[in-house]
Design a protein around this motif. Structure first.
Motif, PDB file in Angstrom:
ATOM      1  N   HIS A 149      20.649 -28.997 -32.100  1.00  0.00           N
ATOM      2  CA  HIS A 149      21.205 -27.771 -31.528  1.00  0.00           C
ATOM      3  C   HIS A 149      20.117 -26.790 -31.097  1.00  0.00           C
ATOM      4  CE1 HIS A 149      25.162 -28.472 -33.916  1.00  0.00           C
ATOM      5  NE2 HIS A 149      25.054 -29.253 -32.861  1.00  0.00           N
ATOM      6  N   VAL A 150      18.873 -27.270 -31.046  1.00  0.00           N
ATOM      7  CA  VAL A 150      17.742 -26.407 -30.709  1.00  0.00           C
ATOM      8  C   VAL A 150      17.033 -26.962 -29.476  1.00  0.00           C
ATOM      9  CG1 VAL A 150      15.536 -25.511 -31.532  1.00  0.00           C
ATOM     10  CG2 VAL A 150      17.445 -25.729 -33.109  1.00  0.00           C
ATOM     11  N   ARG A 151      16.650 -26.054 -28.590  1.00  0.00           N
ATOM     12  CA  ARG A 151      15.887 -26.440 -27.402  1.00  0.00           C
ATOM     13  C   ARG A 151      14.777 -25.432 -27.183  1.00  0.00           C
ATOM     14  NH1 ARG A 151      16.930 -22.843 -23.480  1.00  0.00           N
ATOM     15  NH2 ARG A 151      18.967 -21.846 -23.410  1.00  0.00           N
ATOM     16  N   LEU A 152      13.798 -25.804 -26.374  1.00  0.00           N
ATOM     17  CA  LEU A 152      12.736 -24.876 -26.020  1.00  0.00           C
ATOM     18  C   LEU A 152      13.306 -23.730 -25.200  1.00  0.00           C
ATOM     19  CD1 LEU A 152       9.896 -27.305 -24.938  1.00  0.00           C
ATOM     20  CD2 LEU A 152       9.882 -25.786 -26.915  1.00  0.00           C
ATOM     21  N   ALA A 153      12.792 -22.541 -25.416  1.00  0.00           N
ATOM     22  CA  ALA A 153      13.200 -21.385 -24.622  1.00  0.00           C
ATOM     23  C   ALA A 153      12.629 -21.516 -23.218  1.00  0.00           C
ATOM     24  CB  ALA A 153      12.711 -20.096 -25.275  1.00  0.00           C
ATOM     25  N   THR A 154      13.401 -21.070 -22.239  1.00  0.00           N
ATOM     26  CA  THR A 154      12.927 -21.068 -20.857  1.00  0.00           C
ATOM     27  C   THR A 154      11.903 -19.944 -20.694  1.00  0.00           C
ATOM     28  OG1 THR A 154      14.612 -19.515 -20.107  1.00  0.00           O
ATOM     29  CG2 THR A 154      15.184 -21.876 -20.029  1.00  0.00           C
ATOM     30  N   PRO A 155      11.137 -19.942 -19.619  1.00  0.00           N
ATOM     31  CA  PRO A 155      10.199 -18.831 -19.404  1.00  0.00           C
ATOM     32  C   PRO A 155      10.901 -17.471 -19.400  1.00  0.00           C
ATOM     33  CG  PRO A 155       9.634 -20.643 -17.956  1.00  0.00           C
ATOM     34  CD  PRO A 155      10.944 -21.010 -18.616  1.00  0.00           C
ATOM     35  N   ALA A 156      12.076 -17.388 -18.805  1.00  0.00           N
ATOM     36  CA  ALA A 156      12.806 -16.109 -18.780  1.00  0.00           C
ATOM     37  C   ALA A 156      13.237 -15.705 -20.192  1.00  0.00           C
ATOM     38  CB  ALA A 156      14.026 -16.213 -17.870  1.00  0.00           C
ATOM     39  N   GLU A 157      13.671 -16.661 -20.995  1.00  0.00           N
ATOM     40  CA  GLU A 157      14.078 -16.367 -22.378  1.00  0.00           C
ATOM     41  C   GLU A 157      12.880 -15.936 -23.217  1.00  0.00           C
ATOM     42  OE1 GLU A 157      17.913 -19.359 -22.802  1.00  0.00           O
ATOM     43  OE2 GLU A 157      15.889 -20.173 -22.991  1.00  0.00           O
ATOM     44  N   ARG A 158      11.725 -16.578 -22.990  1.00  0.00           N
ATOM     45  CA  ARG A 158      10.518 -16.189 -23.721  1.00  0.00           C
ATOM     46  C   ARG A 158      10.103 -14.768 -23.353  1.00  0.00           C
ATOM     47  NH1 ARG A 158       9.007 -21.581 -22.430  1.00  0.00           N
ATOM     48  NH2 ARG A 158       7.597 -20.835 -20.812  1.00  0.00           N
ATOM     49  N   LEU A 159      10.138 -14.437 -22.061  1.00  0.00           N
ATOM     50  CA  LEU A 159       9.783 -13.097 -21.612  1.00  0.00           C
ATOM     51  C   LEU A 159      10.734 -12.062 -22.205  1.00  0.00           C
ATOM     52  CD1 LEU A 159       8.107 -11.186 -19.873  1.00  0.00           C
ATOM     53  CD2 LEU A 159       9.647 -11.718 -17.969  1.00  0.00           C
ATOM     54  N   SER A 160      12.016 -12.332 -22.178  1.00  0.00           N
ATOM     55  CA  SER A 160      13.010 -11.412 -22.722  1.00  0.00           C
ATOM     56  C   SER A 160      12.797 -11.196 -24.221  1.00  0.00           C
ATOM     57  CB  SER A 160      14.411 -11.956 -22.464  1.00  0.00           C
ATOM     58  OG  SER A 160      15.378 -11.100 -23.001  1.00  0.00           O
TER      59      SER A 160
END
Length: 87
Positions: A61-72
């Motif tokens: 149920h876990v995935r890498l954060a996208t660049p936008a999610e990391r920035l946010s």
């Protein structure tokens, strides 16, 4: 430990290795970004980016954060730090 991760598109990836501590991940069960902290048995532990109590997540149920999610997430942490809510 090999697991199935889901990218932002929802497609399954090939099994991946356990991420490095501090890697920003998304728990799709909670729809929440957290820092990967480690493994205990069959679960991964994630910690809220702005501090707080770690939670258990199933690796599938876990995935890498996208660049936008990391920035946010980083922006939220810096804003909390500027308000004195985190060190």
């Amino acid at each position: 430990m090999a697991v199935q991760n889901l990218p932002a598109s929802g497609q399954r990836l090939r099994p991946a290795h356990v991420p490095e501590p501090g890697t920003l991940m998304v728990d799709i069960g909670r729809d929440c970004v957290g820092e990967f902290r480690g493994v205990a048995g069959p679960h991964w532990f994630l910690r809220p980016v702005c501090g707080g109590t770690e939670w258990e997540a199933k690796p599938e149920h876990v995935r890498l954060a996208t660049p936008a999610e990391r920035l946010s997430a980083r922006t939220a942490r810096e804003n909390a730090r500027s308000r004195g809510e985190v060190a």
